[in-house]
Design a protein around this motif. Structure first.
Motif, short mmCIF file in Angstrom:
data_model
loop_
_atom_site.label_atom_id
_atom_site.label_comp_id
_atom_site.label_asym_id
_atom_site.label_seq_id
_atom_site.Cartn_x
_atom_site.Cartn_y
_atom_site.Cartn_z
N MET A 93 -11.28 1.68 18.12
CA MET A 93 -10.29 2.38 17.30
C MET A 93 -10.48 3.88 17.49
O MET A 93 -11.54 4.34 17.89
N ASP A 104 -9.35 3.35 3.18
CA ASP A 104 -8.48 2.20 2.91
C ASP A 104 -8.37 1.87 1.43
O ASP A 104 -7.28 1.66 0.90
N TYR A 109 -1.41 1.23 -1.38
CA TYR A 109 -0.13 0.56 -1.18
C TYR A 109 -0.42 -0.82 -0.64
O TYR A 109 -1.50 -1.06 -0.11
N SER A 114 3.84 -1.84 3.41
CA SER A 114 3.66 -1.61 4.84
C SER A 114 4.81 -2.19 5.63
O SER A 114 5.33 -1.56 6.54
N VAL A 115 5.22 -3.41 5.27
CA VAL A 115 6.24 -4.10 6.05
C VAL A 115 7.59 -3.40 5.89
O VAL A 115 8.33 -3.23 6.86
N ARG A 117 8.03 -0.27 4.91
CA ARG A 117 7.91 1.17 5.11
C ARG A 117 8.48 1.95 3.93
O ARG A 117 9.37 2.80 4.10
N PHE A 121 4.43 4.12 1.04
CA PHE A 121 3.63 3.94 2.25
C PHE A 121 3.59 5.25 3.04
O PHE A 121 2.53 5.72 3.43
N GLU A 125 0.23 7.45 3.75
CA GLU A 125 -0.25 7.60 5.12
C GLU A 125 -0.35 9.08 5.50
O GLU A 125 -1.33 9.51 6.09
N THR A 129 -3.90 10.84 6.10
CA THR A 129 -4.14 11.28 7.48
C THR A 129 -4.54 12.75 7.48
O THR A 129 -5.48 13.16 8.18
N PHE B 185 8.12 -7.15 11.99
CA PHE B 185 7.15 -7.43 10.92
C PHE B 185 5.73 -7.10 11.40
O PHE B 185 4.99 -6.38 10.74
N HIS B 187 4.82 -5.26 13.96
CA HIS B 187 4.66 -3.85 14.29
C HIS B 187 4.39 -3.02 13.03
O HIS B 187 3.47 -2.21 12.99
N HIS B 188 5.18 -3.25 12.00
CA HIS B 188 5.00 -2.50 10.76
C HIS B 188 3.67 -2.82 10.10
O HIS B 188 2.97 -1.93 9.62
N LEU B 189 3.33 -4.10 10.11
CA LEU B 189 2.08 -4.51 9.47
C LEU B 189 0.88 -3.89 10.18
O LEU B 189 -0.04 -3.37 9.55
N ASN B 191 0.67 -1.29 12.14
CA ASN B 191 0.55 0.16 12.09
C ASN B 191 0.49 0.63 10.65
O ASN B 191 1.19 1.57 10.26
N SER B 192 -0.30 -0.03 9.87
CA SER B 192 -0.48 0.37 8.48
C SER B 192 -1.95 0.14 8.16
O SER B 192 -2.73 -0.26 9.01
N LYS B 193 -2.29 0.38 6.90
CA LYS B 193 -3.71 0.20 6.54
C LYS B 193 -4.14 -1.25 6.70
O LYS B 193 -5.30 -1.53 6.99
N VAL B 194 -3.18 -2.19 6.55
CA VAL B 194 -3.53 -3.61 6.70
C VAL B 194 -3.97 -3.88 8.15
O VAL B 194 -5.00 -4.51 8.40
N ARG B 196 -5.04 -1.72 10.33
CA ARG B 196 -6.31 -1.03 10.59
C ARG B 196 -7.48 -1.84 10.07
O ARG B 196 -8.50 -1.96 10.74
N SER B 197 -7.32 -2.39 8.85
CA SER B 197 -8.46 -3.13 8.30
C SER B 197 -8.66 -4.43 9.08
O SER B 197 -9.80 -4.84 9.28
N ARG B 199 -8.23 -4.79 12.28
CA ARG B 199 -8.94 -4.42 13.51
C ARG B 199 -10.40 -4.07 13.21
O ARG B 199 -11.30 -4.40 13.97
N ILE B 323 0.75 11.01 14.36
CA ILE B 323 0.45 11.50 13.01
C ILE B 323 1.74 11.66 12.23
O ILE B 323 2.67 12.32 12.68
N ARG B 324 1.79 11.01 11.10
CA ARG B 324 2.98 11.01 10.27
C ARG B 324 3.29 12.41 9.75
O ARG B 324 2.39 13.16 9.42
#
Lengths: 259, 342
Positions: A93, A104, A109, A114-115, A117, A121, A125, A129, B185, B187-189, B191-194, B196-197, B199, B323-324
C-alpha cells in the motif's frame, strides 16, 4: 496516579514465566525506556500493554481506567499505539494509505456512504487525507506520500511505522527498538525526532538496545531481566547500577571495573 | 526518479480517459449490431458472467487474502433460489435476484464465521467442503431442487412485457447492466476506507488490528459481499442456461473462478475482465488442439506463474495517489520501481 500504571503484571507461557510481576509507572509527557538483555521479556511487556496477549495477573491502568485484557481495538481506541521490532507496514500500500489505515477508526462513515459516495464520505476522505499528509510532512516523509511502503529505505520505514501509530490518535506511543539497524547518524536523527514528539505532547515508551539513544533521551529507565524488574531510575543512576551491569556483563561491577 | 514505460502508459491512459471510456461504452453498447453470430454473443455473455464471479471472489481473495474454493456453492444458491422462486411462485426476475443474492450473502455470513478461527489453507479447506455440501443438498433435496434431474425450462426474465432472450439481445444488455453495477460497486467500495482496511488485513492482520481495525467483522463482511455478488451472477446464469443441475456447480467452477482472479491480477478490477475473457475463450478457441487442450492450458498457467506472478494486469500503479479535493492531473514524477532496500 500516574498516567499509565502497570502493577504486578505476570505472564507465563506453559512453564516459562516470561514476565513475573513487573510494575512500572509512566507520567504524562515522559520518555520512558525499557531495557534489558535479549529475551528479558521487553517485547512481551509491549504485547501485554497492547492486548496482543492476555495477562495472567496484575493490572494496567491508563488515564484512570483499567485497560488490561481488553480487545486490541479498544486499547488503540483508548490512545495507545505501537510499532514493531520487525517492521510491519502494509508493504503493497502507498505511504499515504498506510497512514490512512491508522485513521480508519475515526473516519466515521460506513459501507453505504462509500458505495454511494455521499458528501459525508467525500468530506471525511478529504479531511483525513490532508491530516495524513500533515503527519507525514512533520515526520519528514512529505516527498514519499505517493510511494509504496515496500520501496522505502529502512529508516523511512521505521518513521512510517511511527507516523501510522500517531495517526490512530494515540497519546502514548510504544516504540519497539526504533533505532535497530540504524547507523550512528540515523540514530542521532531518530533521537531528535523522538524529542520533537515529546515536545508535541506525546508520552513515549521505548524498548531500545542503543545505549547512546537511551541514556540521552530517557526521563526514566526500567531494566528488565528474566521477566523481572531489576532496576529503575534516571539514566545516570542506571549507568552505575551494579545489578544492571551484572545482568548485561554477567559479573559484578567490581570485576568490570578492575578489568 | 526514473520514468518507466508503465508510468508513461498509465499517464497516457489517464490523460485520454474520457475518450477511452467513451470508446469502450460505444463498443459495448453497439456490439449486438455488429452481426456477430449467436455463439459468439453467448460466449461474450459468459465472459460477463465469469467477470462478475471473479469480481466477487476478488473482494475476498484479492483484497483480504482469504482464498475460497467454494464459490460454486454461492453461485448455485443464487441460481437455485431465483429459479425455484420464479418457477413455483411466479415472482419477477428482480425479486428473484434480490432473494437469491441475499440468501447467498446469508450463507456467506454463515461460512464467514469460521474465519474467526481459521486462516490460510485451513479456511480454504472449509470453503471446499462448503461447495460440496451445497452440491449434495441440491442432489438430495428433491422436493425443492428436483434432485439429480435438475431444473428445466427456467423462465426468462421479463421487463415491461418483453421477454429477454439471446435473439433480442435482452440477455446481453442485462449482463452489461449487471456487470457495470457490480464493477461500480467494487470500485467505490475498494477506493474507500473499507477497501483500505480489506487490503491492510490481507497484508498483515496483526498490524491491521493494532491500527484499531475490527479485523474479524471486516473479514466476515468481505465474505458476505463476495457471496452476494456471486449470488447475483448465479441468478443471471440460471435463465441464461435454461437448465441447471448439480453438475452445473462443481468444484471445477470454483477453480475456474479462482484461476480468472489469479490470471487477471489479484487485487485489481481490470484484471477480472481480461482473465475471464482469456479463460472462457481459450477452451473454445483451442478445440483444434484436441486432447492436448488442457496440457497447453496448464502449461500457459505455469508460464504465467513464472513470468507474471502478479497476473497479466496485476501491476502497481505508478501514478500518484488520487488526492481528493485536488485538481485531477498527472504532474511531476512517477513512482520509481524499487529503491534501495537494506
Amino acid at each position: 496516579m500516574a498516567y499509565l500504571s502497570v502493577k504486578e503484571v505476570s505472564k507465563s507461557f506453559g512453564g516459562l514465566t516470561a514476565v513475573g510481576g513487573v510494575s512500572f509507572e509512566v507520567e504524562k509527557g515522559q520518555v520512558v525506556s525499557i531495557i534489558g538483555p535479549n529475551g528479558a521479556g521487553k517485547t512481551t511487556i509491549f504485547n501485554l500493554l497492547t492486548g496482543v496477549y492476555e495477562i495472567d495477573s496484575g493490572t494496567v491502568t491508563f488515564d484512570g481506567k483499567p485497560i488490561h485484557n481488553k480487545p486490541v481495538q479498544d486499547i488503540v481506541g483508548a490512545g495507545i499505539a505501537r510499532t514493531f521490532q520487525n517492521i510491519r507496514l502494509f508493504p503493497k500500500m502507498r505511504v499515504l494509505e498506510n497512514v490512512l489505515v491508522g485513521m480508519d477508526r475515526k473516519m466515521g462513515y460506513g459501507l453505504l456512504s462509500s458505495v454511494f459516495r455521499t458528501p459525508k464520505f467525500k468530506k471525511a476522505e478529504q479531511e483525513f487525507t490532508q491530516r495524513a499528509i500533515e503527519i507525514l510532512g512533520s515526520i519528514g516523509l512529505g516527498d514519499e506520500i505517493h510511494n509504496y511502503a515496500e520501496n522505502l529505505p529502512y529508516g523511512a520505514k521505521r518513521k512510517l511505522e511511527i507516523a501510522r501509530a500517531m495517526a490512530t490518535g494515540a497519546k502514548i506511543l510504544l516504540l519497539d527498538e526504533p533505532a535497530a539497524g540504524m547507523n550512528p547518524q540515523e540514530s542521532v536523527e531518530l533521537m531528535d525526532f523522538i524529542s520533537s514528539l515529546k515536545n508535541q505532547g506525546y508520552t513515549l515508551i521505548l524498548i531500545e538496545h542503543d545505549m547512546s539513544v537511551v541514556m540521552k533521551i530517557s526521563d526514566k529507565i526500567y531494566v528488565i531481566d528474566h521477566g523481572v524488574k531489576i532496576a529503575e531510575g534516571k539514566p545516570a543512576e542506571i549507568a552505575n547500577n551494579e545489578a544492571v551491569i551484572r545482568a548485561y556483563l554477567g559479573g559484578s561491577a567490581k570485576d568490570v571495573k578492575s578489568q | 526518479m526514473k520514468k518507466d514505460w508503465l508510468f508513461l502508459m498509465e499517464s497516457m491512459l489517464f490523460k485520454h480517459r474520457l475518450l477511452i471510456w467513451g470508446l469502450v461504452a460505444a463498443v459495448v453498447l453497439t456490439l449486438p449490431f455488429w452481426g456477430l453470430s449467436l455463439f459468439v454473443m453467448r460466449t461474450i455473455i459468459m465472459i460477463g458472467v465469469f467477470a462478475m464471479l471473479a469480481l466477487g471472489l476478488n473482494l475476498l481473495t484479492g483484497y483480504t487474502s482469504q482464498v475460497s474454493l467454494g464459490h460454486a456453492g454461492f453461485f448455485a444458491i443464487g441460481a437455485y433460489t431465483s429459479a425455484v422462486l420464479m418457477m413455483r411462485f411466479d415472482v419477477h426476475f428482480l425479486v428473484g435476484m434480490l432473494a437469491g443474492a441475499a440468501l447467498a450473502g446469508l450463507f456467506g455470513l454463515v461460512l464467514g464465521i469460521p474465519t474467526l478461527r481459521l486462516s490460510g489453507s485451513y479456511l480454504t479447506i472449509v470453503t471446499m467442503g462448503f461447495g460440496e455440501i451445497i452440491r449434495l443438498i441440491i442432489m438430495t433435496w428433491t422436493p425443492v431442487t428436483n434432485g439429480t434431474l435438475g431444473l428445466m425450462s427456467i423462465p426468462r426474465p421479463r421487463f415491461f412485457g418483453t421477454e429477454l432472450n439471446l435473439n433480442n439481445h435482452g440477455f446481453y444488455y442485462l449482463m452489461v447492466a449487471l456487470v457495470f453495477l457490480v464493477a461500480l460497486f467494487c470500485h467505490h467500495l475498494l477506493n474507500s476506507k473499507v477497501g483500505r482496511s480489506f487490503r491492510a488485513i490481507g497484508e498483515d492482520e496483526v498490524a491491521a488490528s493494532m491500527m484499531g481495525l475490527q479485523t474479524t467483522e471486516l473479514k466476515v463482511l468481505a465474505f458476505v459481499l463476495s457471496a452476494f455478488i456471486t449470488g447475483v451472477a448465479g441468478v443471471f446464469y440460471a435463465p441464461l442456461m435454461g437448465f441447471i443441475d448439480h453438475n452445473t456447480f462443481t468444484f471445477d467452477v470454483s477453480i475456474l473462478i479462482l484461476s480468472i482472479v489469479i490470471v487477471g491480477g489479484m487485487g485489481t478490477l481490470r484484471g477480472m475482465f481480461l482473465g475471464s475473457a482469456i479463460l472462457i475463450v481459450f477452451p473454445e478457441m483451442s478445440r483444434f488442439l484436441m486432447d492436448w487442450r488442457f496440457v497447453v492450458y496448464g502449461l500457459l498457467l505455469i508460464l504465467m506463474m513464472r513470468f507474471r506472478p502478479n497476473g497479466l494486469l496485476g501491476w502497481q500503479s505508478r501514478l500518484p495517489y488520487p488526492i481528493r479535493g485536488k485538481k485531477k492531473e498527472v504532474k511531476g514524477h512517477g513512482i520509481s520501481k524499487r529503491q534501495r532496500s537494506f
